[in-house]
Write an enzyme that holds these catalytic residues in place. Structure first.
Site, PDB file in Angstrom:
ATOM      1  N   ARG A 232       2.246   2.790   6.843  1.00 36.94           N
ATOM      2  CA  ARG A 232       1.216   1.957   6.320  1.00 36.94           C
ATOM      3  C   ARG A 232       1.376   1.870   4.815  1.00 36.94           C
ATOM      4  O   ARG A 232       1.574   2.777   4.416  1.00 36.94           O
ATOM      5  CB  ARG A 232      -0.099   1.735   6.899  1.00 36.94           C
ATOM      6  CG  ARG A 232      -0.272   1.768   8.313  1.00 36.94           C
ATOM      7  CD  ARG A 232      -1.780   1.887   8.837  1.00 36.94           C
ATOM      8  NE  ARG A 232      -1.659   2.325  10.079  1.00 36.94           N
ATOM      9  CZ  ARG A 232      -2.779   3.207  10.426  1.00 36.94           C
ATOM     10  NH1 ARG A 232      -3.502   3.975   9.750  1.00 36.94           N
ATOM     11  NH2 ARG A 232      -2.633   3.350  11.938  1.00 36.94           N
ATOM     12  N   HIS A 233       0.960   0.638   4.264  1.00 39.15           N
ATOM     13  CA  HIS A 233       1.214   0.471   2.869  1.00 39.15           C
ATOM     14  C   HIS A 233      -0.221   1.462   2.465  1.00 39.15           C
ATOM     15  O   HIS A 233      -1.293   1.447   2.981  1.00 39.15           O
ATOM     16  CB  HIS A 233       0.660  -1.077   2.331  1.00 39.15           C
ATOM     17  CG  HIS A 233       2.014  -1.722   2.440  1.00 39.15           C
ATOM     18  ND1 HIS A 233       3.132  -1.566   1.942  1.00 39.15           N
ATOM     19  CD2 HIS A 233       2.206  -2.866   3.372  1.00 39.15           C
ATOM     20  CE1 HIS A 233       4.143  -2.492   2.269  1.00 39.15           C
ATOM     21  NE2 HIS A 233       3.467  -3.003   3.210  1.00 39.15           N
ATOM     22  N   ALA A 234       0.057   1.873   1.013  1.00 40.54           N
ATOM     23  CA  ALA A 234      -1.007   2.785   0.402  1.00 40.54           C
ATOM     24  C   ALA A 234      -2.100   1.735   0.160  1.00 40.54           C
ATOM     25  O   ALA A 234      -1.896   0.871  -0.406  1.00 40.54           O
ATOM     26  CB  ALA A 234      -0.418   3.448  -0.739  1.00 40.54           C
ATOM     27  N   ASP A 243       5.814   1.224   1.545  1.00 44.53           N
ATOM     28  CA  ASP A 243       5.773   0.921  -0.154  1.00 44.53           C
ATOM     29  C   ASP A 243       7.264   0.823  -0.533  1.00 44.53           C
ATOM     30  O   ASP A 243       7.405   0.416  -1.646  1.00 44.53           O
ATOM     31  CB  ASP A 243       4.785   1.617  -0.776  1.00 44.53           C
ATOM     32  CG  ASP A 243       3.460   1.475  -0.415  1.00 44.53           C
ATOM     33  OD1 ASP A 243       2.895   0.481  -0.238  1.00 44.53           O
ATOM     34  OD2 ASP A 243       2.853   2.620  -0.492  1.00 44.53           O
TER      35      ASP A 243
END
Length: 487
Positions: A232-234, A243
């Site tokens: 998942r995106h930071a 990312d």
């Protein structure tokens, strides 16, 4: 239904959670437990639970809470009345594990308090499915590449024929029909076959392979990435696998713009006509993106207060127009030495050493800039890596990684032909179709189905890998049928 599933449902745990029991054996001292993640920079503690005092010696007040297992946890236990810290623990809990914190007086006296953490039930190793999937995929790619390389060698083909066919058939093949090798047209003698890298001399296969790698990663993380946090995106500063993909897409797009534009201009196309094509392609990308991110349009007309405009294709469309427009503005009919990504590949064509030196140089330069800006720290640098802000350190870091990947792919795929880019090459050749298709059909079978255990990383990972692999297969079939979606 297995015992682990029954246990998870019984205690109400979800993915990335563990059960924590706080035992308060202190007399007349109520406790308040606070929690925060070790990855949360300068964050305040959050109240987790209140635990009443022990009613009598030998008994304990107990509170049961769930804690996150994604990162390490910091627990602070205070006396409720005095708001005084009793003890502090730092621990990395495991998924679906069962733990206890025992708060009690030490044998030395009632003035000293000990907090001991005990593992009641061992956690599951939730990262094991990812490791297995990665190793299996890597093994398949390596085995396929080795087999394809061997099949391209005449000596190996001869050995296969000899192993499969009878002695008489082998004699007929070699004496009357000619061997699979190359025949010298002057002497008639059989010459060893020359293996050629499987790529068109007018197209760099490493660029399509890199585009395919970024696209397949994007599809996988968009489908959920097995519900793992690092897919998942930071949330703010930092870098995860999710990312990486969008900046790489932009990097490849920038490289492809120059390669394709130079080819079109050399064919005699005017700059004005090419500008019209650039504007039209940008417009189509933006329109397709808006349709994709507003899937409820089929239920009726969208109102302006509900329509969503930003999206991946929209940003790519705007970026493409700006970059291609600037490149067209300053394009010259005579090639000049320059040090940008696509230009390196074109200016130094067939000069492998020069290309690799420049890839290495830009990889190191951008990497050193990132080191200076971030101080090799997630949060303590001058400009941390931040995808949400597209910080300059984020740009330089991902660009450095991109040059490193090209530094590996170009000699391996295009120069030596040790790897054909399979399977990433095929979706890389049909990137728009794969991206649009995976967005439109993501909620339909066979890309998604009902899971037996919705709180299992393994089941989510299996579903997401299957869905991603199906798009690779679709891209392969379309490639063989010579069907490509171009805009």
């Amino acid at each position: 239904m297995n015992r682990d599933l029954d246990k998870k449902r019984h205690v109400g745990l979800k993915m990335d959670e563990a059960l924590l029991l706080i035992h308060n054996e202190l007399l007349r001292t109520d406790l308040t437990v606070y929690w925060k993640s070790e990855r949360c920079y300068h964050c305040s503690f959050q109240s987790l639970a209140d635990v009443s005092a022990s009613g009598q010696p030998g008994k304990a007040g107990i509170a049961a809470v769930s804690v996150s297992t994604q990162h390490g946890s910091i627990l602070q236990i205070n006396s409720t009345l005095e708001e005084k810290e009793v003890c502090r623990l730092e621990y990395k809990f495991g998924e679906f594990g069962n733990y206890s914190v025992l708060v009690k007086h030490t044998h030395k006296g009632v003035s000293e308090i000990a907090c001991n953490l005990v593992v009641n039930e061992n956690p599951v190793y939730s990262d094991l499915p990812v490791i297995i999937a990665f190793l299996v995929g890597l093994a398949v790619i390596i085995a396929g590449s080795i087999l394809k390389f061997l099949l391209s060698l005449d000596d190996f083909n001869n050995w296969i024929f000899k192993a499969i066919n009878s002695q008489e058939t082998d004699r007929l093949i070699n004496s009357e029909l000619g061997s699979p090798g190359t025949v010298d047209p002057l002497s008639g003698d059989t010459q060893p076959g020359t293996w050629r890298p499987p790529h068109s001399p007018h197209r760099l296969r490493c660029v399509d392979t890199f585009r395919g790698i970024a696209l397949i990663l994007m599809v996988f993380v968009n489908y959920g990435g097995g519900k793992y946090w690092y897919f998942r995106h930071a949330s703010w500063n930092g870098l995860t696998v999710a990312d990486l993909v969008f900046p790489w897409f932009v990097f490849i797009m920038g490289s492809s713009i120059f390669l394709s534009m130079t080819s079109v201009l050399q064919q005699g196309c005017s700059k004005l006509k090419l500008l019209g094509k650039i504007a039209w392609r940008s417009f189509l990308l933006i329109c397709i993106g808006i349709v994709i991110v507003n899937p409820n349009y089929c239920l009726g007309p969208l109102s302006w207060d509900k329509v969503r405009v930003p999206g991946v294709l929209q940003r790519l469309g705007v970026t493409y127009f700006v970059v291609a427009g600037l490149e067209l503005l300053f394009a010259k009919p005579v090639l000049e030495n320059c040090a940008s990504a696509g230009k390196i590949l074109l200016y130094y064509k067939d000069q492998t050493k020069d290309i690799l030196i420049r890839f290495t140089a830009w990889c190191c330069i951008l990497g050193l800039i990132s080191v200076a800006l971030t101080k090799i720290s997630e949060n303590e640098g001058f400009i941390p890596v931040n995808k949400n802000l597209w910080s300059i350190s984020y740009v330089t870091t991902l660009s450095s990684f991109a040059f490193l990947i090209m530094l590996i792919l170009y000699p391996v795929v295009d120069v030596r032909g040790l790897w054909t880019g399979t399977p990433f090459f095929y979706p890389g050749m049909n990137s728009i179709l794969v991206y649009v298709g995976h967005e439109v059909f993501q909620n339909y079978f066979p890309f998604q189905w009902k899971l037996e255990d919705n709180q299992s990383h393994k089941e989510h990972l299996t579903q997401n890998i299957v869905a991603t692999a199906l798009w690779v297969l679709i891209a392969y079939i379309l490639y063989k049928k010579k069907i490509f979606l171009k805009i």
